[in-house]
Design a protein around this motif. Structure first.
Motif, PDB file in Angstrom:
ATOM      1  N   SER A 110     -21.118 -21.608  20.407  1.00  0.00           N
ATOM      2  CA  SER A 110     -19.926 -22.171  21.048  1.00  0.00           C
ATOM      3  C   SER A 110     -19.151 -21.044  21.685  1.00  0.00           C
ATOM      4  O   SER A 110     -19.184 -19.910  21.210  1.00  0.00           O
ATOM      5  CB  SER A 110     -19.017 -22.871  20.029  1.00  0.00           C
ATOM      6  N   LYS A 111     -18.490 -21.378  22.781  1.00  0.00           N
ATOM      7  CA  LYS A 111     -17.636 -20.381  23.421  1.00  0.00           C
ATOM      8  C   LYS A 111     -16.393 -21.086  23.940  1.00  0.00           C
ATOM      9  O   LYS A 111     -16.490 -22.038  24.708  1.00  0.00           O
ATOM     10  CB  LYS A 111     -18.394 -19.735  24.597  1.00  0.00           C
ATOM     11  N   HIS A 112     -15.255 -20.643  23.470  1.00  0.00           N
ATOM     12  CA  HIS A 112     -14.045 -21.213  24.092  1.00  0.00           C
ATOM     13  C   HIS A 112     -13.144 -20.136  24.670  1.00  0.00           C
ATOM     14  O   HIS A 112     -13.085 -19.016  24.209  1.00  0.00           O
ATOM     15  CB  HIS A 112     -13.283 -22.128  23.139  1.00  0.00           C
ATOM     16  N   TYR A 113     -12.499 -20.542  25.771  1.00  0.00           N
ATOM     17  CA  TYR A 113     -11.479 -19.701  26.411  1.00  0.00           C
ATOM     18  C   TYR A 113     -10.159 -20.381  26.089  1.00  0.00           C
ATOM     19  O   TYR A 113      -9.861 -21.425  26.658  1.00  0.00           O
ATOM     20  CB  TYR A 113     -11.642 -19.687  27.927  1.00  0.00           C
ATOM     21  N   GLY A 114      -9.395 -19.816  25.171  1.00  0.00           N
ATOM     22  CA  GLY A 114      -8.162 -20.494  24.774  1.00  0.00           C
ATOM     23  C   GLY A 114      -8.511 -21.863  24.222  1.00  0.00           C
ATOM     24  O   GLY A 114      -9.317 -21.981  23.303  1.00  0.00           O
ATOM     25  N   ASP A 115      -7.944 -22.909  24.853  1.00  0.00           N
ATOM     26  CA  ASP A 115      -8.218 -24.269  24.381  1.00  0.00           C
ATOM     27  C   ASP A 115      -9.467 -24.872  25.010  1.00  0.00           C
ATOM     28  O   ASP A 115      -9.942 -25.917  24.575  1.00  0.00           O
ATOM     29  CB  ASP A 115      -7.027 -25.185  24.716  1.00  0.00           C
ATOM     30  N   VAL A 116      -9.961 -24.237  26.060  1.00  0.00           N
ATOM     31  CA  VAL A 116     -11.083 -24.832  26.780  1.00  0.00           C
ATOM     32  C   VAL A 116     -12.407 -24.458  26.113  1.00  0.00           C
ATOM     33  O   VAL A 116     -12.711 -23.288  25.915  1.00  0.00           O
ATOM     34  CB  VAL A 116     -11.102 -24.335  28.246  1.00  0.00           C
ATOM     35  N   LEU A 117     -13.164 -25.495  25.775  1.00  0.00           N
ATOM     36  CA  LEU A 117     -14.468 -25.280  25.164  1.00  0.00           C
ATOM     37  C   LEU A 117     -15.521 -25.284  26.276  1.00  0.00           C
ATOM     38  O   LEU A 117     -15.844 -26.312  26.836  1.00  0.00           O
ATOM     39  CB  LEU A 117     -14.735 -26.401  24.153  1.00  0.00           C
ATOM     40  N   ALA A 118     -16.039 -24.109  26.629  1.00  0.00           N
ATOM     41  CA  ALA A 118     -16.986 -24.025  27.746  1.00  0.00           C
ATOM     42  C   ALA A 118     -18.413 -24.311  27.290  1.00  0.00           C
ATOM     43  O   ALA A 118     -19.198 -24.913  28.011  1.00  0.00           O
ATOM     44  CB  ALA A 118     -16.910 -22.647  28.383  1.00  0.00           C
ATOM     45  N   VAL A 119     -18.747 -23.848  26.102  1.00  0.00           N
ATOM     46  CA  VAL A 119     -20.066 -24.132  25.519  1.00  0.00           C
ATOM     47  C   VAL A 119     -19.812 -24.679  24.130  1.00  0.00           C
ATOM     48  O   VAL A 119     -19.060 -24.092  23.351  1.00  0.00           O
ATOM     49  CB  VAL A 119     -20.933 -22.854  25.456  1.00  0.00           C
TER      50      VAL A 119
END
Lengths: 294, 245
Positions: free
Chosen positions: A10-19
């Motif tokens: 999993s990868k998130h940028y802040g609140d956004v879950l990109a993966v």
């Protein structure tokens, strides 16, 4: 040993879950398309694979090693989305520079020939067209003879002819037993140029299989013809057919196996079939459905 | 492979017109103009102004070269994605920084050598060989803090911001170093500020060597301290700019 492994990444940028909890395994020597709409997590996945980003959770391995170690060993080559060149250096100097950073690179002339750059080898990067620059970036990606080649929307700036030549070069490179993973949002590219298609949407795995399997899962093909006043009874029992639509004397058969359906239509019925059309035209729609659902 | 990369870095800068004008042509021209007006006078200790000005202009050229070849190229490469293209090769990131330091330092040499050459040819400056050697080595190695400052600016700022920031730092350091106007002209307030900068002490080392006495220890220590501080800042900022979590 597996080529590329994503283990619950999993990868998130802040609140956004990109993966989002992505797990997949790619065998060495295969050419795999990473298909998905914009924002699906394709670029993030590629950057994770290159060690340019670190996963928030989960692990990634390339030939059993962490991405950073695989990069350090010269196993990875990539064409990223924004990869400017150095304006003051020529094509040849640029390729030779990157080549020189790998332990076992390809020969300079071979790289230039493969990427169709021989004729413009002496030109400075500031004087290249968009398509030419893109070819240089392909050359940089393969220069070090990496075992794993990652291409992030490689044909984005290319015209039709450049695309054809690009894919031919990619197949040449992949033929040496190398693993290629390319991201695209064009279904046709995924279909024509890969052994396997991984569809991702909103960072999750939406479908995984050969292009034909994906098509079948996504609703498959259609066989349409004009039926006129003939009876439609029995069409829904033809092999492969999943749905039948009849409008104004025109029949549209949705099928998971167009070959079997056609054979059944000609051999199993006495219908007078006219204006036959076989299409995958609704693939885009099916693809959208696939990626929306997940 | 570090050398391959450093050589390409140097080559591209040598082909950059802005570098050639600001760094190679400017110091030589300024030297020619000033030396032909003031060159025949000498300073309090008897050193000819043609020698003093040679040191000033060589130091200015070296300062300009070290900052111009480091800050904006790095900021641009970060922004355009070239740096990422390099990051995915086996070249380790410490080597990228080392190559940039090395190529910037190599690019300092043309202005040092040219100003010296013009001083010899046009002004008839003559110094003992060992003094030339000391001067060259000191002015060359003394640019480390300025390269580090350039790399720090290039790591921290966008390409658009790095351009003016580099110019401002470069001119401020040049003036504070007394390379354009003799430091004797500074008021006491200005002098106090100037004495805090690495460029003031860098130029002082040059003048001391040209005058035949060794460099003052405080000058050397201040330049060294700035090299450590700015080098550390560059390393931290570069890491922050390139390693994403």
């Amino acid at each position: 040993m597996n080529g590329i492994v994503f283990d619950h990444v999993s990868k998130h940028y802040g609140d956004v879950l990109a993966v989002d909890d992505l797990s997949l395994t790619i065998e060495p020597g295969t050419t795999v398309a990473l298909l998905g709409p914009n924002g699906a997590g394709k670029s993030t996945s590629i950057n994770l694979l290159l060690g340019l980003l670190k996963p928030s959770r989960g692990t990634i391995t390339v030939h059993g090693r962490a991405p950073a170690q695989a990069v350090a060993a010269g196993e990875m080559g990539a064409m990223l989305q924004d990869g400017a060149l150095i304006p003051e250096l020529t094509v040849k100097e640029t390729v030779d520079l990157v080549r020189g950073l790998y332990p076992r690179p390809l020969a300079l002339d071979d790289i230039l020939a493969m990427a169709d750059l021989t004729a413009i080898a002496g030109r400075r990067a500031s004087r290249l067209s968009g398509g030419q620059a893109q070819r240089v970036r392909f050359a940089l990606a393969v220069a070090g003879a990496p075992r794993v080649l990652l291409l992030d929307e490689p044909t984005a700036a290319m015209d039709v002819e450049s695309r054809l030549r690009f894919w031919a070069a990619m197949h040449d490179y992949a033929a040496g037993g190398r693993t290629v993973l390319f991201a695209t949002h064009y279904l046709e590219e995924a279909d024509e140029h890969s052994d396997r298609v991984i569809v991702i949407a909103r960072g999750r795995l939406a479908a995984d299989g050969t292009a034909d399997q994906i098509k079948a899962d996504a609703g498959g093909q259609t066989v349409s013809f004009s039926l006129g006043a003939q009876p439609a009874a029995g069409l829904d029992r033809l092999p492969g057919v999943t749905a039948v639509e009849i409008t104004d004397g025109a029949a549209v058969l949705h099928t998971t196996d167009a070959d079997a359906t056609l054979a059944g239509l000609y051999r199993g019925t006495t219908l007078d079939v006219r204006d036959l059309r076989l299409s995958s035209a609704d693939l885009e729609a099916a693809f959208l459905r696939l990626t929306r659902e997940s | 492979m570090l050398l391959t990369f450093a050589r390409a870095e140097a080559l591209r800068t040598l082909r950059n017109r802005r570098y050639l004008i600001f760094v190679v042509a400017f110091p030589v021209l300024l030297y020619l103009i000033n030396a032909n007006i003031y060159g025949s006078r000498s300073d309090g200790s008897g050193v000819g102004y043609n020698v003093v000005l040679m040191v000033s202009m060589a130091a200015y050229g070296a300062l300009a070269a070290s900052m111009m070849s480091s800050a904006v190229p790095l900021a641009t490469e970060r922004q355009t994605g070239w740096l990422r293209q390099i990051q995915i090769t086996p070249l380790p990131s410490w080597a990228v920084v080392a190559a940039k330091l090395g190529s910037s330092m190599a690019l300092v040499l043309p202005s040092l050598l040219l100003v010296g050459l013009v001083a010899i040819v046009q002004q008839g400056v003559s110094l003992p060989p060992e003094r030339w050697a000391e001067l060259l080595v000191a002015l060359w190695l003394g640019v480390v803090p300025f390269v580090a400052l350039g790399l720090a600016l290039g790591s921290a700022l966008s390409a658009e911001a790095a351009q003016p920031a580099t110019m401002i730092c470069m001119f401020a350091l040049t003036i504070a170093g007394g390379m354009w106007f003799p430091p004797e002209l500074f008021g006491s307030g200005m002098k106090a500020v100037a004495e805090l900068t690495p460029s003031y002490h860098y130029a002082s080392i040059g003048w001391s060597l040209a005058g035949g006495h060794g460099p003052a220890m405080p000058d050397v220590l201040v330049v060294l301290a700035w090299a450590v501080v700015l080098g550390g800042a560059a390393a931290v900022l570069y890491r922050r700019a390139t390693v994403r979590v």
